[in-house]
Write a protein that holds these residues in place. Structure first.
Motif, PDB file in Angstrom:
ATOM      1  N   LEU A 182      49.407  38.496  50.176  1.00  0.00           N
ATOM      2  CA  LEU A 182      49.161  38.899  48.887  1.00  0.00           C
ATOM      3  C   LEU A 182      49.070  37.606  47.912  1.00  0.00           C
ATOM      4  CD1 LEU A 182      52.043  41.351  48.579  1.00  0.00           C
ATOM      5  CD2 LEU A 182      49.680  41.918  48.607  1.00  0.00           C
ATOM      6  N   MET A 225      45.637  37.226  45.492  1.00  0.00           N
ATOM      7  CA  MET A 225      45.744  36.865  43.767  1.00  0.00           C
ATOM      8  C   MET A 225      45.076  35.469  43.472  1.00  0.00           C
ATOM      9  SD  MET A 225      46.700  39.195  42.240  1.00  0.00           S
ATOM     10  CE  MET A 225      46.606  38.392  40.688  1.00  0.00           C
ATOM     11  N   SER A 261      41.518  35.411  41.883  1.00  0.00           N
ATOM     12  CA  SER A 261      41.328  35.956  40.573  1.00  0.00           C
ATOM     13  C   SER A 261      41.619  35.231  39.514  1.00  0.00           C
ATOM     14  CB  SER A 261      41.709  37.668  40.304  1.00  0.00           C
ATOM     15  OG  SER A 261      43.096  37.491  40.866  1.00  0.00           O
ATOM     16  N   PHE A 277      39.203  32.354  39.133  1.00  0.00           N
ATOM     17  CA  PHE A 277      38.129  32.899  38.421  1.00  0.00           C
ATOM     18  C   PHE A 277      38.448  32.829  37.127  1.00  0.00           C
ATOM     19  CE2 PHE A 277      35.440  36.479  37.500  1.00  0.00           C
ATOM     20  CZ  PHE A 277      34.113  35.757  37.642  1.00  0.00           C
ATOM     21  N   LEU A 278      39.535  33.305  36.682  1.00  0.00           N
ATOM     22  CA  LEU A 278      40.031  33.531  35.152  1.00  0.00           C
ATOM     23  C   LEU A 278      40.088  32.009  34.551  1.00  0.00           C
ATOM     24  CD1 LEU A 278      40.787  34.973  32.586  1.00  0.00           C
ATOM     25  CD2 LEU A 278      43.452  34.839  33.512  1.00  0.00           C
ATOM     26  N   LYS A 307      35.462  38.163  45.779  1.00  0.00           N
ATOM     27  CA  LYS A 307      35.553  39.429  46.194  1.00  0.00           C
ATOM     28  C   LYS A 307      35.692  39.368  47.893  1.00  0.00           C
ATOM     29  CE  LYS A 307      32.379  41.763  42.865  1.00  0.00           C
ATOM     30  NZ  LYS A 307      31.068  42.241  42.713  1.00  0.00           N
ATOM     31  N   MET A 354      39.382  38.419  48.467  1.00  0.00           N
ATOM     32  CA  MET A 354      40.112  39.654  48.162  1.00  0.00           C
ATOM     33  C   MET A 354      40.219  40.741  49.274  1.00  0.00           C
ATOM     34  SD  MET A 354      39.848  40.535  44.310  1.00  0.00           S
ATOM     35  CE  MET A 354      41.054  41.876  44.265  1.00  0.00           C
ATOM     36  N   THR A 403      43.083  41.703  51.820  1.00  0.00           N
ATOM     37  CA  THR A 403      43.154  43.053  51.791  1.00  0.00           C
ATOM     38  C   THR A 403      43.546  43.647  53.327  1.00  0.00           C
ATOM     39  OG1 THR A 403      42.423  43.682  49.921  1.00  0.00           O
ATOM     40  CG2 THR A 403      42.562  45.736  51.650  1.00  0.00           C
ATOM     41  N   TRP A 462      46.832  42.161  54.858  1.00  0.00           N
ATOM     42  CA  TRP A 462      47.985  42.843  54.369  1.00  0.00           C
ATOM     43  C   TRP A 462      47.992  44.074  55.233  1.00  0.00           C
ATOM     44  CZ3 TRP A 462      52.279  42.710  51.724  1.00  0.00           C
ATOM     45  CH2 TRP A 462      52.942  43.743  51.436  1.00  0.00           C
ATOM     46  N   TRP A 480      50.178  45.859  47.200  1.00  0.00           N
ATOM     47  CA  TRP A 480      48.844  45.384  47.357  1.00  0.00           C
ATOM     48  C   TRP A 480      47.963  46.033  46.120  1.00  0.00           C
ATOM     49  CZ3 TRP A 480      44.919  48.779  48.271  1.00  0.00           C
ATOM     50  CH2 TRP A 480      43.661  48.354  48.158  1.00  0.00           C
ATOM     51  N   LEU A 507      48.776  44.474  42.704  1.00  0.00           N
ATOM     52  CA  LEU A 507      47.985  42.963  42.588  1.00  0.00           C
ATOM     53  C   LEU A 507      46.675  43.063  42.386  1.00  0.00           C
ATOM     54  CD1 LEU A 507      50.119  40.950  44.816  1.00  0.00           C
ATOM     55  CD2 LEU A 507      50.243  41.195  42.509  1.00  0.00           C
ATOM     56  N   VAL A 508      46.087  44.365  43.204  1.00  0.00           N
ATOM     57  CA  VAL A 508      44.339  44.435  42.842  1.00  0.00           C
ATOM     58  C   VAL A 508      44.564  45.060  41.416  1.00  0.00           C
ATOM     59  CG1 VAL A 508      42.556  45.716  43.575  1.00  0.00           C
ATOM     60  CG2 VAL A 508      44.046  44.981  45.268  1.00  0.00           C
ATOM     61  N   LEU A 546      46.196  44.109  38.982  1.00  0.00           N
ATOM     62  CA  LEU A 546      46.406  42.740  38.130  1.00  0.00           C
ATOM     63  C   LEU A 546      45.014  41.984  38.086  1.00  0.00           C
ATOM     64  CD1 LEU A 546      47.978  40.923  36.355  1.00  0.00           C
ATOM     65  CD2 LEU A 546      49.071  40.195  38.426  1.00  0.00           C
ATOM     66  N   ALA A 547      44.361  41.960  39.461  1.00  0.00           N
ATOM     67  CA  ALA A 547      43.170  41.208  39.646  1.00  0.00           C
ATOM     68  C   ALA A 547      42.124  41.693  38.811  1.00  0.00           C
ATOM     69  CB  ALA A 547      42.928  41.202  41.092  1.00  0.00           C
ATOM     70  N   LEU A 604      42.260  40.377  35.557  1.00  0.00           N
ATOM     71  CA  LEU A 604      41.880  38.911  35.258  1.00  0.00           C
ATOM     72  C   LEU A 604      40.594  38.743  35.311  1.00  0.00           C
ATOM     73  CD1 LEU A 604      44.599  37.403  37.438  1.00  0.00           C
ATOM     74  CD2 LEU A 604      44.833  37.579  34.988  1.00  0.00           C
ATOM     75  N   ILE A 605      40.029  39.276  36.556  1.00  0.00           N
ATOM     76  CA  ILE A 605      38.669  39.249  36.571  1.00  0.00           C
ATOM     77  C   ILE A 605      37.743  39.659  35.486  1.00  0.00           C
ATOM     78  CG2 ILE A 605      36.508  40.030  37.936  1.00  0.00           C
ATOM     79  CD1 ILE A 605      38.481  39.968  40.591  1.00  0.00           C
ATOM     80  N   LEU A 653      38.741  39.825  32.313  1.00  0.00           N
ATOM     81  CA  LEU A 653      38.866  38.903  31.134  1.00  0.00           C
ATOM     82  C   LEU A 653      38.036  37.728  31.261  1.00  0.00           C
ATOM     83  CD1 LEU A 653      40.773  39.231  28.762  1.00  0.00           C
ATOM     84  CD2 LEU A 653      42.251  37.680  30.189  1.00  0.00           C
ATOM     85  N   ARG A 654      37.722  37.399  32.403  1.00  0.00           N
ATOM     86  CA  ARG A 654      36.634  36.042  32.785  1.00  0.00           C
ATOM     87  C   ARG A 654      35.538  36.419  32.214  1.00  0.00           C
ATOM     88  NH1 ARG A 654      36.755  30.711  32.287  1.00  0.00           N
ATOM     89  NH2 ARG A 654      34.837  31.047  31.359  1.00  0.00           N
ATOM     90  N   ALA A 698      34.156  44.590  39.863  1.00  0.00           N
ATOM     91  CA  ALA A 698      35.257  43.653  39.514  1.00  0.00           C
ATOM     92  C   ALA A 698      35.548  42.902  40.920  1.00  0.00           C
ATOM     93  CB  ALA A 698      36.164  44.209  38.833  1.00  0.00           C
ATOM     94  N   ALA A 699      36.023  43.853  41.935  1.00  0.00           N
ATOM     95  CA  ALA A 699      36.513  43.248  43.163  1.00  0.00           C
ATOM     96  C   ALA A 699      35.881  43.664  44.398  1.00  0.00           C
ATOM     97  CB  ALA A 699      38.164  43.847  43.343  1.00  0.00           C
ATOM     98  N   ALA A 743      37.231  45.475  48.359  1.00  0.00           N
ATOM     99  CA  ALA A 743      38.467  45.545  47.981  1.00  0.00           C
ATOM    100  C   ALA A 743      38.975  46.651  46.919  1.00  0.00           C
ATOM    101  CB  ALA A 743      39.444  44.191  47.801  1.00  0.00           C
TER     102      ALA A 743
END
Lengths: 58, 481
Positions: free
Chosen positions: A13, A17, A20, A23-24, A35, A38, A42, A45, B186, B189-190, B192-193, B196-197, B199-200, B316-317, B320
């Motif tokens: 986990l 995180m 990202s 990246f920010l 990606k 992540m 995943t 997890w 999980w 948090l994805v 949340l990611a 964040l992504i 925003l960037r 974005a992700a 995932a």
């Protein structure tokens, strides 16, 4: 065994995180890298978490 | 939005054992159980629709951020001060409590309304999952203003996803429920990611310099939630729309008292505050994250207004993100279909739960093919709360106030009636008045439930005065508790 699975799943986990957040912060510029990390986190997890969470859900 | 009921507890043997009796002290649960349950449950597939729809409704940064903070606080207080205090005193399920007040036949009618709403809600969740399938197969997907299915590929994708979810639900959803518990941390948090992504991506695309909170707020105001006119076909959302939406989107659960079934297991009524985990994770962070992704899509191409969680998450992700959309839609649609099936089965008990759940799933799947329900999710969620809310007012009055007016609580049980007309009218009249207020353009659907609750409460007292004393006096007054 359960504790190892627990520790590994929590680590996954964190790994999920970190990219990202980086990246920010502009410390990781490739979104493709984000990606991929992540996705790996995943997979990690969903492999490790059931080892200790599945029984707890009973 | 939220997931209906709380499979963790409702599915457990404990709940089954105490369907028609108060939960004993030995079966009460600690605070942590409620925190985890609400956090997981309110991070559902529909959050990925609601956040973008806020942007489509032209919200400004202040309105969405402060409105959500306030609205979610009001929702938590509703759980804490309206629902949980009754739950921890009676320790009964919503259905048994309603049966005591309203009678068996009225509860069946309530079940029917509940089941129908669950079907459409599950349909929206199937829609969300199907948008992820579209990323792989690249068929034309619905636009924001679409009412009907717009491609064969879309219909087939929805049918496949809906069939899978329905069959799993028909076999019982214990395994999915366990999987949902594993996926929850999980998934949060994805989500949340995503934020964040996104925003960037905004910072990069806009060339903004963000070195402080003030800079971030300026970026939010000028690029993400810019305010202004809504997109065509959408209602303009102000601060009050956001506040009331956040407060009432789970109205059926808190003010409508559906979560009596959950909080009857709580040791103390203040455990109601545990709902804040769900509100501020799912209905704050997740909504804002999803809305950032959509705002970025509009930033790149203002003509690309389609609200499609699958492509948004993929952008974005990656994979995932796609998995997150599928899991979020699936794990929430599944129990919703299951519970809708249970609600319908109560009406036709001779039909097997398996068959009823399959038919329910088929209805939800057909609804999911029509993008209208998902694209108008904000209005539908408000309607859902409105329809089930008056029964919460009836329970509130019956528990706290009715004896002060010299009337009998749990009237159906005491008078042995199977249909309490006072409760029925206190349900139907406020809903009809509210729908009329909305249709006449006097009050928007997002606000109308507030006066509706007071109307239901007052009506229940007034009609009970006539009903209990004149029309159907109590058969045996000695039974009064």
């Amino acid at each position: 065994m359960k504790m190892i699975a627990q520790i590994l799943s929590w680590i996954s986990l964190v790994v999920l995180m970190v990219p990202s957040v980086l990246f920010l912060a502009g410390k990781m510029s490739s979104l493709d890298q984000v990606k991929w990390v992540m996705l790996l986190a995943t997979i990690f997890w969903f492999v490790t978490a059931p080892l200790w969470m599945w029984k707890e859900s009973d | 939005m939220s997931q209906i009921d709380n499979e963790k507890m409702c599915e457990s043997n404990v709940t089954e054992e105490f369907e028609r009796q108060p939960v004993p002290k030995s079966s009460l649960l600690g605070f942590k159980s409620f925190i985890g349950m609400y956090a997981g449950e309110h991070c559902a597939g529909t959050e990925l629709m609601i956040g973008p729809l806020f942007v489509a409704a032209g919200v400004s940064a202040f309105d969405v951020v402060i409105g959500l903070l306030l609205g979610n606080a009001l929702a938590v207080m509703s759980w804490m001060f309206l629902c949980a205090p009754i739950a921890t005193r009676t320790r009964l399920t919503l259905y048994y409590q309603l049966e005591k007040i309203c009678g068996r036949w009225l509860v069946i009618l309530y079940n029917l309304a509940n089941g129908i709403m669950f079907c459409f809600l599950a349909g929206a969740m199937i829609t969300v999952s199907a948008t992820a399938v579209g990323v792989w197969f690249n068929f034309p997907m619905p636009e924001l203003s679409d009412v009907y299915p717009n491609s064969v590929g879309w219909v087939l994708a929805v049918a496949a996803v809906g069939a899978l979810i329905s069959v799993v639900a028909a076999f019982g959803y214990q395994t999915v429920s366990k999987f949902a518990n594993i996926a929850a941390p999980w998934m949060v948090l994805v989500f949340l990611a995503f934020g964040l992504i996104g925003l960037r991506q905004f910072i990069t695309a806009s060339g903004a310099e963000v070195g402080s909170f003030g800079d971030a707020w300026t970026l939010a105001k000028t690029h993400i939630w810019k305010g202004g006119d809504p997109l065509p076909g959408q209602v303009k959302f102000t601060f009050w729309h956001i506040t009331f939406f956040a407060w009432f989107c789970n109205m059926a659960m808190h003010i409508g008292m559906s979560d009596l079934s959950i909080f009857r297991f709580a040791k103390k009524s203040w455990y109601g505050i545990a709902a804040s985990s769900g509100m501020y994770v799912g209905h704050f962070m997740a909504w804002l994250s999803a809305s950032i992704l959509y705002a970025y899509q509009l930033h790149l191409d203002p003509a690309d207004t389609a609200v499609l969680p699958g492509p948004l998450a993929y952008r974005a992700a990656g994979i995932a993100g796609i998995i997150c959309v599928i899991v979020a839609g699936w794990t929430t649609a599944n129990p919703t279909i299951y519970r809708a099936g249970l609600a319908f089965q109560a009406i036709i008990p001779k039909c097997s739960r398996f068959t009823v759940t399959l038919i329910t799933g088929a209805i939800a799947t057909i609804a999911a093919m029509f993008p209208y329900f998902a694209m108008k999710l904000l209005g539908f969620v408000a309607l859902y709360g409105l329809i089930l809310m008056p029964m919460g007012a009836v329970i509130f009055v019956d528990f706290w106030l009715i004896k002060k007016f010299g009337l009998q609580s749990s009237y159906a049980e005491v008078s042995k009636t199977s249909f309490n007309w006072a409760a029925f009218l206190a349900w139907v009249v406020p809903v009809s008045v509210c729908v009329w207020l909305f249709k006449a353009g006097i009050l928007e659907i997002y606000f109308v439930s507030l006066p509706g609750w007071f109307l239901a409460a007052i009506l229940y007292i007034l009609i009970s005065m006539i009903y209990q004393k004149k029309i159907r006096p109590q058969i045996n007054p000695k039974q009064e508790s």
